[in-house]
Design a protein around this motif. Structure first.
Motif, mmCIF file in Angstrom:
data_model
loop_
_atom_site.group_PDB
_atom_site.id
_atom_site.type_symbol
_atom_site.label_atom_id
_atom_site.label_comp_id
_atom_site.label_asym_id
_atom_site.label_seq_id
_atom_site.Cartn_x
_atom_site.Cartn_y
_atom_site.Cartn_z
ATOM 1 N N SER A 189 -30.784 64.310 -17.032
ATOM 2 C CA SER A 189 -30.085 63.266 -17.766
ATOM 3 C C SER A 189 -30.298 61.894 -17.145
ATOM 4 O O SER A 189 -30.520 61.766 -15.948
ATOM 5 N N SER B 246 -19.242 64.554 -26.350
ATOM 6 C CA SER B 246 -20.697 64.500 -26.533
ATOM 7 C C SER B 246 -21.072 64.663 -28.000
ATOM 8 O O SER B 246 -20.381 65.364 -28.753
ATOM 9 N N THR C 271 -23.389 61.655 -24.014
ATOM 10 C CA THR C 271 -22.030 61.928 -23.555
ATOM 11 C C THR C 271 -21.390 60.608 -23.131
ATOM 12 O O THR C 271 -21.951 59.871 -22.312
ATOM 13 N N HIS C 272 -20.239 60.312 -23.714
ATOM 14 C CA HIS C 272 -19.479 59.093 -23.402
ATOM 15 C C HIS C 272 -18.883 59.274 -22.006
ATOM 16 O O HIS C 272 -18.013 60.108 -21.801
ATOM 17 N N LYS C 273 -19.353 58.490 -21.029
ATOM 18 C CA LYS C 273 -18.912 58.642 -19.640
ATOM 19 C C LYS C 273 -17.863 57.613 -19.227
ATOM 20 O O LYS C 273 -16.986 57.908 -18.418
ATOM 21 N N ALA C 274 -17.970 56.390 -19.731
ATOM 22 C CA ALA C 274 -17.028 55.339 -19.333
ATOM 23 C C ALA C 274 -17.045 54.221 -20.362
ATOM 24 O O ALA C 274 -18.045 54.019 -21.057
ATOM 25 N N THR D 299 -20.793 53.368 -21.184
ATOM 26 C CA THR D 299 -21.785 54.059 -20.361
ATOM 27 C C THR D 299 -21.977 55.465 -20.914
ATOM 28 O O THR D 299 -21.004 56.192 -21.114
ATOM 29 N N TYR D 300 -23.230 55.824 -21.186
ATOM 30 C CA TYR D 300 -23.568 57.142 -21.724
ATOM 31 C C TYR D 300 -24.434 57.910 -20.739
ATOM 32 O O TYR D 300 -25.239 57.335 -20.012
ATOM 33 N N GLU D 301 -24.290 59.215 -20.768
ATOM 34 C CA GLU D 301 -25.250 60.118 -20.144
ATOM 35 C C GLU D 301 -26.143 60.602 -21.278
ATOM 36 O O GLU D 301 -25.642 61.086 -22.301
ATOM 37 N N THR E 218 -28.562 57.781 -17.219
ATOM 38 C CA THR E 218 -27.325 57.068 -17.496
ATOM 39 C C THR E 218 -27.676 55.665 -17.938
ATOM 40 O O THR E 218 -28.496 54.992 -17.301
ATOM 41 N N THR F 263 -14.051 59.114 -24.127
ATOM 42 C CA THR F 263 -14.677 59.497 -22.862
ATOM 43 C C THR F 263 -14.663 61.015 -22.699
ATOM 44 O O THR F 263 -13.658 61.669 -22.964
ATOM 45 N N GLY F 264 -15.810 61.558 -22.301
ATOM 46 C CA GLY F 264 -15.950 62.998 -22.094
ATOM 47 C C GLY F 264 -16.530 63.732 -23.290
ATOM 48 O O GLY F 264 -16.978 64.863 -23.153
#
Length: 199
Positions: A59, A164, A111-114, A72-74, A61, A161-162
Motif C-alpha cells: 500500500s 474502505s 482506505t480513509h486513514k485521517a 489521507t488515504y491508504e 499513503t 475514517t477506517g
C-alpha cells in the motif's frame, strides 16, 4: 477536481477520453512516453513518500483535497482485468478506436486513514491511470462503474475514517501488452506504481 461529473452526466455509455495518448496523441503524450521510469524509481528510493514502485499487495499513503478537507488515504492497486478487442469495440462509438486495443480495468482499494468524514463523493480515484508497456492507456469514462467488485464513487457520499472502498478505472490499452501498470499520484506528485504481468 469534479471534472468527471459533467462528462458522466452527458454520457450514458462509456466515453473515450479526448486525449488519445495511447494512439499517438499530441506532443505531451510523446514527451510522457519518452520519459524513462528509472528517474522516478531513483527518486522514490531516496524519498519513499514521493512515489515509486510497490510490490503486489503493498500500500501507498497519499493525501487528497476533498470538498470536506484534506483526507489521507491508504491506496492499494489490487489487480487489473484485461478484456478482449471485441469487448473494447462494444464500448466506443468509433470501432477504429478499439482496433488492436483491449479494455483494462484497474481495481484500487482506498482506505480513509485521517481527515474529515466525507459528505460528498470522493476524488481519490482521480489520481489513477493505467499504463501498458510504458505507454499511458486511453481513459474510458463510465465503463467500469458496475464491473464485478467495483463501487461507483458517485454512490459513496458518506465516508468515515477506517472505512474502505474499491473504485475501478478503465482504459484502452494494446491487447498484446506484456506488462500493465497502475499508477496513482497525489496532485503534482510522483506516481506510485504497481506492476501486473499480462498473463
Amino acid at each position: 477536481m469534479r471534472h468527471k461529473t459533467a462528462l458522466r452526466a452527458v454520457a450514458p455509455a462509456a466515453v473515450l477520453a479526448l486525449t488519445l495518448s495511447a494512439c499517438g496523441g499530441g506532443d505531451d503524450a510523446d514527451a510522457d512516453a519518452k520519459k524513462s521510469p528509472e528517474p522516478k524509481a531513483t527518486a522514490s528510493q531516496a524519498k519513499a513518500a514521493s512515489g515509486g514502485e510497490l510490490a503486489t499487495g503493498e500500500s501507498a499513503t497519499g493525501k487528497v483535497e476533498e470538498e470536506d478537507g484534506t483526507v489521507t488515504y491508504e491506496i492499494t492497486a489490487q489487480k487489473v482485468d484485461l478484456g478482449t478487442e471485441a469487448e473494447a469495440a462494444k464500448l466506443v462509438q468509433d470501432k477504429a478506436d478499439a482496433k488492436g486495443m483491449a479494455l483494462a480495468v484497474a481495481h484500487v482499494k482506498y482506505t480513509h486513514k485521517a481527515g474529515p468524514a466525507l459528505s460528498t463523493d470522493s476524488d481519490a480515484g482521480d489520481g489513477t491511470t493505467i499504463w501498458a508497456d510504458g505507454q499511458r492507456g486511453t481513459l474510458l469514462l463510465g465503463s467500469a462503474d458496475d464491473a464485478p467488485g467495483c463501487e461507483d464513487p458517485y454512490d459513496v457520499e458518506s465516508w468515515k475514517t477506517g472505512e474502505s472502498h474499491t473504485f475501478c478505472e478503465s482504459y484502452l490499452v494494446p491487447a498484446n501488452a506484456k506488462s500493465l501498470e497502475v499508477h496513482w499520484s497525489e496532485e503534482d506528485g510522483e506516481p506510485y506504481i504497481w506492476k501486473f504481468p499480462n498473463q
